[in-house]
Design an enzyme around this catalytic site. Structure first.
Site, PDB file in Angstrom:
ATOM      1  N   ASP A 349       8.547   2.965   3.374  1.00 49.65           N
ATOM      2  CA  ASP A 349       8.454   1.525   2.405  1.00 49.65           C
ATOM      3  C   ASP A 349       7.830   2.226   1.271  1.00 49.65           C
ATOM      4  O   ASP A 349       8.104   3.977   1.449  1.00 49.65           O
ATOM      5  CB  ASP A 349       6.713   1.035   3.530  1.00 49.65           C
ATOM      6  CG  ASP A 349       6.452  -0.154   2.989  1.00 49.65           C
ATOM      7  OD1 ASP A 349       6.388  -0.286   1.925  1.00 49.65           O
ATOM      8  OD2 ASP A 349       6.077  -0.878   3.679  1.00 49.65           O
ATOM      9  N   GLU A 546      -1.177  -6.608  -0.475  1.00 47.67           N
ATOM     10  CA  GLU A 546      -1.464  -6.102   0.639  1.00 47.67           C
ATOM     11  C   GLU A 546      -2.677  -5.225  -0.698  1.00 47.67           C
ATOM     12  O   GLU A 546      -2.828  -5.334  -1.562  1.00 47.67           O
ATOM     13  CB  GLU A 546      -0.206  -5.121   0.197  1.00 47.67           C
ATOM     14  CG  GLU A 546       0.322  -4.117  -0.735  1.00 47.67           C
ATOM     15  CD  GLU A 546       1.564  -3.488  -0.257  1.00 47.67           C
ATOM     16  OE1 GLU A 546       1.854  -2.843   0.842  1.00 47.67           O
ATOM     17  OE2 GLU A 546       2.688  -3.893  -0.547  1.00 47.67           O
TER      18      GLU A 546
END
Length: 870
Positions: A349, A546
């Protein structure tokens, strides 16, 4: 767990209580024991031609082997060996490197041989938010042709966060977020939506979707809750299977021209972190990892998912200490590749490898050795390539590990058909307007996903002859109804004009009842509800993604998070006409006050671009009415259970949902409020100043600047200097010689100066009422634009206050001592237990100031100038 009953009980799982002494004695007579036969998981049982949501799942003792339906061509492996044999080390490392489109040129693709590229949320061709499909395709062609001009001619692939449709693209249909799709309990619909999403991606030239998210969310305080289909792993397993089949065109040998590469993410346990903290620690036992958090991957890998994205979180408890899973060889290689038999590629990620101890964004042998095949390194890719090559040459990374990574990358590219593919603009669906538009399918998904929680006196559905008053901030706000990961990363900054093909909930109501029968008053000012047949209030959360969306220690009370909603409901309820409340948001919240003020209450979640689907349910028509069932239990209290406490009873259980003819008999709900925070934190009370900068950096903090040139941060050297086009720093005098950082914002773009530690600090001791962030400053030029002071608990976890006017009020050229109450930040969501950036100043306009003696003070005096929280 919070108010939900234990997940094992919900699912009907039988969990072993432990091994008896008699069993141990028996085992001792048969040593060494035979290894248990590995469970093999293949294609699921079906219903209506799609994966069935099972009534219960058998308890697994170990990680199962998953048989993938996509096996590729046997000739691929020989072809891969031939390609690999001809590649240089630099070319192999280039295949493992994934930069962001804003940080590279086409020449870089040719010269460095990137295996893939990505665009982050809010990154578009030419930085144009309204870029056309043709502009997306032109850039895709440029990268593809540049890769074909490299020595190896290995085609590059482009990955994109298409998590609810191709949501980065202007004008594309946006589907409901996963939390809503979970409420449909319709795996066939999931396949249809992902087939449509693949077409949308093909229309703009990408090859690879960073979807589906398979988090089994256990704490709704997590800001990514809406990305998970359900807290129920049975739903996640079936949906993971169908989502991948839809994206990859049900591929078995090659992904066809209607499909794209799917990504099962985020492996492993992202939805189970303590306190719902993004990128936090999952303390689950291995049994729970196998039987809860792993379930979605059994479905996705069985369907043939060709990529898996590793997670930001750590996995640590009293028995297990894997730390950041980006650096865990057991998770990446032992579990995923060996036990589960995954033969595709494993991608990191966004700079996740840089969080592994001993690593930076530009150097991480540990992540590669653990099993990572592609490192997502948006900006620091040159350093990563240089360092990785050096680490291989030094024997720190085995060449066999590099060859394995590249083998997997080439295998996926062959299975995806990109070696033989034409350039993106000549492929199936390229540039097709109809490929981007799937309005009817999205509208159907909206109808199936909304959940009716209350319907006193069967108020719903309304007559088609009704005259209604519509109120609330989300009634005519498509940005709110689409949420995060839509056009921009956080979903913020969007207006209705950014959605030319979309329909707001208000517009859907107007289209159904007729504009003359609908009056809209967002704040309910100046209208009399008694003059209408009914009031429809559309309220809820505003967009987040997020980190920013984490609630931390804040309560689940919507009335505190969104106080304007209660104000609107107070104006329209109790006026003699029924109030129908439609909640738009990314998680179930404590909304007793809102439910009490409503005759009917609908959870619409984040329905996406087709608000007309909500109108279909509110107003009697040809549709079948409400059918959605909660895929997350609904909180009955404003605070989750603390560690050691029994799980709290939900107000509405998992699977609850009314049909039109049911009322729910909810009754009057308790409105007790716990205040803004659910717990006061800990850490004792600080007695000493925490110095962050005093003539020089105070370890472990390091001064840095950031801008579009390098948001990752450029370190201000020991000479007190650093420079970007947007910002520069030199040493200056405030109290003594060269004790300050003289910072100049040039006004050419947003930029920041800040102090940051590589690790987080527990600063709860500075959480008392008198504590402040304090610094000395000389303002040389007042800020031209909005200027903020902020502190971060690992960005995007942060809080900020507007300091524009405060800086403007300070006398130019004169020293001042300024303090900002720590409560300004903690009240806005700063997690004091996990602070890594205790001081940051950001603006996008011209500004010049010298900062010195930066510190956190447990008991600030009365003398300094105070910057207010507002």
């Amino acid at each position: 767990m919070q108010w939900r009953s234990t997940l094992a009980a919900v699912l009907g799982l039988t969990l072993a209580a432990g091994t008896t002494s008699a069993a141990v004695a028996q085992d001792a007579q048969h040593w060494p024991p035979k290894p248990p036969k590995q469970t093999v998981i293949g294609q699921p049982k079906t219903q209506n031609g799609c994966a069935r949501i099972e009534k219960s799942l058998p308890e697994l003792k170990d990680w199962p082997k998953v048989e993938s339906q996509l096996t590729g061509d046997r000739k691929d492996e020989a072809r891969i060996k031939a390609i690999l044999k001809d590649m240089t080390l630099a070319e192999k490392v280039g295949q493992m490197t994934q930069p962001e489109i804003s940080a590279i040129t086409a020449a870089d693709v040719t010269n460095y041989g990137f295996g893939s590229v990505l665009n982050g949320g809010g990154s578009w061709p030419g930085a144009k938010k309204n870029a056309t499909p043709q502009e997306w395709l032109a850039l895709a062609d440029t990268y593809f042709e540049a890769s074909k001009q490299s020595r190896t001619k290995i085609p590059v692939i482009w990955g994109i966060d298409a998590v609810h449709g191709n949501n980065n693209v202007y004008g594309a249909t946006v589907f409901p977020h996963n939390i809503g799709l979970g409420a449909t309990q319709d795996p066939c619909l999931i396949r249809d939506i992902n087939e449509a999403t693949a077409e949308q991606i093909r229309a703009t030239g990408q090859d690879w979707a960073f979807a589906p998210t398979l988090a089994v969310v256990q704490d709704d305080r997590w800001g990514r809750t809406y990305e998970g289909f359900s807290e129920d792993p049975r739903i996640t397993r079936a949906y993971g299977y169908e989502a991948v089949k839809g994206l990859q065109d049900n591929a078995k040998k090659r992904i066809g021209e209607d499909g794209v590469i799917a990504t099962a993410k985020h492996f492993l346990g992202d939805g189970g972190t303590t306190g719902g903290k993004d990128q936090g620690v999952n303390a689950s036992s291995e049994k729970d990892m196998i039987n809860v958090h792993g379930q979605g991957y059994y479905g996705a890998l069985a369907a043939g998912a060709q990529s898996v994205m590793i997670s930001f979180n750590s996995w640590t408890n009293d028995v297990i200490n894997e730390g950041k899973v980006h650096g865990s060889k057991y998770v990446q290689t032992g579990i995923l590749k060996e036990k589960m038999g995954f033969d595709g590629l494993l991608v990191g990620d966004w700079n996740g490898h840089g969080q592994v101890p001993g690593c930076t964004n530009g150097s991480c042998a540990a992540a590669i050795n653990a099993g990572l095949d592609i490192l997502m390194v948006p900006n620091d890719w040159k350093a990563l390539i240089t360092n990785t090559i050096a680490q291989v040459n030094a024997g720190e990374i085995p060449i066999a590990r590099i060859d394995d990574a590249v083998t997997r990358i080439l295998r996926v590219k062959l299975r995806a058909g990109v070696f033989e593919a034409k350039k993106p603009s000549l492929r199936e669906h390229a540039g097709e307007a109809k490929a981007l538009q799937h309005k009817e399918l999205a509208r159907e998904a909206v109808r199936e996903s909304a959940v009716l929680l209350k319907n006193e006196k069967r108020v719903l559905p309304l007559s088609k002859r009704s005259k209604v008053l519509v109120v609330g901030k989300s009634a005519d706000n498509i940005g709110n109804q689409t949420g995060g990961w839509t056009l921009s990363w956080q979903g913020t900054g969007n207006t209705n004009a950014d959605f030319p093909n979309a329909t707001s909930i208000l517009k859907g109501i107007q289209d159904t009842l007729g504009t003359s029968n609908v009056t809209f008053a967002e704040t309910a000012e100046g209208v009399d509800p008694s003059q209408f047949d009914a009031v429809i209030a559309v309220i809820g959360e505003t967009p987040y993604a997020e980190g920013v969306g984490d609630l931390g220690k804040r309560s689940f009370e919507s009335a505190r998070l969104q106080p304007q909603d209660i104000a609107v409901l107070d104006k329209v309820s109790g006026k003699g006409k029924p109030v129908i409340t439609v909640y738009v948001g990314g998680r179930a919240l404590y909304m007793n006050k809102e439910i009490n003020r409503s005759d009917a209450f609908v959870a619409a979640w984040l329905p996406g671009s087709e608000g007309g689907g909500i109108a279909d349910l509110l107003i009697r028509g040809r549709h079948n009415g409400f059918s959605g069932k909660l895929s997350y239990s609904w909180p009955g209290e404003a605070c989750p259970a603390l560690p050691g406490e029994a799980a709290k009873k939900p107000l509405f259980k998992l699977g609850y949902g009314l049909r039109d003819w049911e009322t729910g008999r909810v009754g009057k709900l308790d409105e007790t409020s716990p205040g803004a925070l659910c717990s006061g934190g800990g850490g004792g009370t600080a007695t000493d100043d925490l110095e962050v900068f005093n003539r020089t950096d105070i370890a472990p903090y390091q001064s840095m600047i950031g801008s579009a040139e390098n948001w990752g941060g450029t370190v201000i050297g020991p000479d007190g200097q650093a420079s970007h086009a947007e910002i520069n720093v030199v040493q200056s005098d405030v109290n003594v010689q060269q004790d300050a950082l003289k910072t100049t914002w040039t006004g050419t773009g947003p930029a920041q100066v800040y102090l940051q530690s590589p690790a987080v600090s527990d600063l709860r001791g500075y959480g008392n009422a008198n504590a402040a962030i304090q610094f000395d400053v000389i303002v040389h030029q007042a800020p031209a634009n909005r200027t903020v002071i902020s502190a971060h608990c690992q960005y995007p976890c942060m809080a900020e206050i507007d300091a524009t006017q405060a800086f403007r009020n300070l006398p130019v050229g004169q020293k001042a001592t300024v303090k900002v109450p720590v409560s300004c930040f903690s009240d806005k969501g700063l997690d004091l237990e996990s602070v890594n950036t205790p001081f940051l100043v950001y603006t996008d306009g011209a500004f010049q100031a010298s900062f010195a003696n930066i510190r956190w003070v447990p008991k600030a005096g009365a003398d300094p100038d105070v910057i207010p929280c507002t």
